[in-house]
Design an enzyme around this catalytic site. Structure first.
Site, PDB file in Angstrom:
ATOM      1  N   TYR A   1       0.751  -1.300   0.112  1.00  0.00           N
ATOM      2  CA  TYR A   1       0.100  -0.044  -0.033  1.00  0.00           C
ATOM      3  C   TYR A   1       0.945   1.152   0.032  1.00  0.00           C
ATOM      4  O   TYR A   1       1.555   1.562   1.118  1.00  0.00           O
ATOM      5  CB  TYR A   1      -0.974   0.024   1.352  1.00  0.00           C
ATOM      6  CG  TYR A   1      -1.974  -1.221   1.251  1.00  0.00           C
ATOM      7  CD1 TYR A   1      -2.332  -1.823   0.100  1.00  0.00           C
ATOM      8  CD2 TYR A   1      -2.431  -1.601   2.483  1.00  0.00           C
ATOM      9  CE1 TYR A   1      -3.138  -2.992   0.398  1.00  0.00           C
ATOM     10  CE2 TYR A   1      -3.425  -2.698   2.716  1.00  0.00           C
ATOM     11  CZ  TYR A   1      -3.453  -3.451   1.249  1.00  0.00           C
ATOM     12  OH  TYR A   1      -4.614  -4.402   1.499  1.00  0.00           O
ATOM     13  N   PRO A  61     -15.849  -5.548   2.652  1.00  0.00           N
ATOM     14  CA  PRO A  61     -17.229  -6.143   2.987  1.00  0.00           C
ATOM     15  C   PRO A  61     -18.434  -5.271   2.779  1.00  0.00           C
ATOM     16  O   PRO A  61     -19.510  -5.732   2.786  1.00  0.00           O
ATOM     17  CB  PRO A  61     -17.131  -6.227   4.359  1.00  0.00           C
ATOM     18  CG  PRO A  61     -16.034  -5.253   5.029  1.00  0.00           C
ATOM     19  CD  PRO A  61     -15.213  -5.293   3.865  1.00  0.00           C
TER      20      PRO A  61
END
Length: 328
Positions: free
Chosen positions: A56, A204
């Site tokens: 990242y 999610p």
């Protein structure tokens, strides 16, 4: 906050974690000040499970977290990943699961995070050119050396999971899982439960789509990486908006947000599942954490299952080339 076990080796985490990848790019404009404030607010709310990766922003995400948790390490569960090679501007450089890279990457993450031990180290992507037993064997040696407490895999298939677990106990599998991405249900979740491995769903909330907070493709800035994902591209995006009707209706009826209902559904799938919704804003974090207190009734769960059957989303979850590389 409620705690859940990931695996059988003793890893215990808050029922909802915090995905930190978007704090340094990919989704929207980075805001270090708000990101750090969000991490601090998560701690106040009882969140102890934080997820990052050396991929990242070329390690800058780990450095951001290091600054945010300085002096607050006790009780935290820090998860990071290795093996998904990225350049300084996000350029993809393949996957590296060779043992020598495992050791090098771990030491680099420890330095950037400013810690002595990584609580949960994942292989970010499986390297098809290196036997999984070799990669996990190297991870096992890191556990023996006290540099890592628990190990995990990301986006691995059933047989890879079995081979890895036979080499060293795997505590968690991180995989995309949500109302509109239910690929794990048929072949992967049964294996995880057989072996006693926890599931950590990333995205999610469907990369933000299930929150209902943007209804046009133009609501995403041009640099947002979601433009490259098939489900967010013209045609698919508009068709997928229809999936939100049932989610919005249930949220309204319960006085909740769509995001909270979507997270409550994920949490309802089993006590071995710990989602890590990502955000860099305190307001969204607070809404997400509140989802841990929501219990959907059987009628709502049935309605969501019927509205979001496996395969309901229009478009692949990743570009086709990336899915081929996953090999699952």
């Amino acid at each position: 906050m409620e705690r859940r076990n990931l695996g059988r080796a003793g890893l215990v985490v808050s029922v909802i974690g915090l995905g930190c990848s978007g704090m340094t790019g990919d989704y929207g404009v980075p805001d270090d000040v708000e990101s750090v404030a969000t991490i601090h607010r998560a701690l106040e709310l009882g969140v102890n499970f934080f997820d990052t990766s050396d991929a990242y922003a070329d390690g800058r995400n780990e450095q951001l977290i290091a600054g945010a948790i300085a002096g607050r390490r006790d009780g935290l569960v820090l998860a990071t990943k290795f093996g998904n090679i990225r350049g300084p501007n996000g350029e993809r450089g393949g996957v590296n699961g060779r043992p020598e890279h495992v050791f090098k990457a771990c030491d680099a993450s420890l330095r950037r995070l400013g810690i002595d031990v990584i609580d949960l180290l994942y292989q970010h992507r499986v390297d098809p050119d290196v036997p999984i037993a070799e990669t996990v064997g190297a991870m096992s040696r890191l556990v023996e050396q006290g540099k890592v407490r628990f190990i995990g895999l990301c986006e691995a298939g059933p047989e890879t999971i079995r081979r890895a677990h036979a080499t060293h106990p795997v505590s968690a599998l991180q995989m995309e899982y949500s109302l509109w991405t239910r690929d794990a249900e048929d072949a992967i979740i049964p294996v995880l439960r057989e072996l006693g491995i926890g599931l950590v769903p990333y995205s999610p909330l469907g990369r933000g789509f299930l929150t209902g907070t943007f209804r046009r493709r133009d609501d995403l800035i041009p640099a947002d990486r979601r433009h490259a994902h098939p489900r967010f591209q013209e045609g698919n995006f508009e068709r997928n908006l229809g999936l939100l009707e049932t989610l919005d209706r249930i949220a309204d009826a319960n006085g909740r947000t769509s995001a909270q209902v979507a997270l409550a559904w994920v949490l309802s799938r089993g006590p071995d599942i710990v989602p890590i919704p990502g955000t860099k804003h305190r307001s969204w974090l607070e809404q997400n954490v509140a989802a841990a207190r929501i219990t959907l009734d059987d009628a709502d769960l049935k309605a969501l299952d019927e509205a979001f059957p496996p395969g309901a989303a229009s478009g692949l979850r990743y570009p086709e080339g990336q899915l081929r590389r996953l090999g699952i």
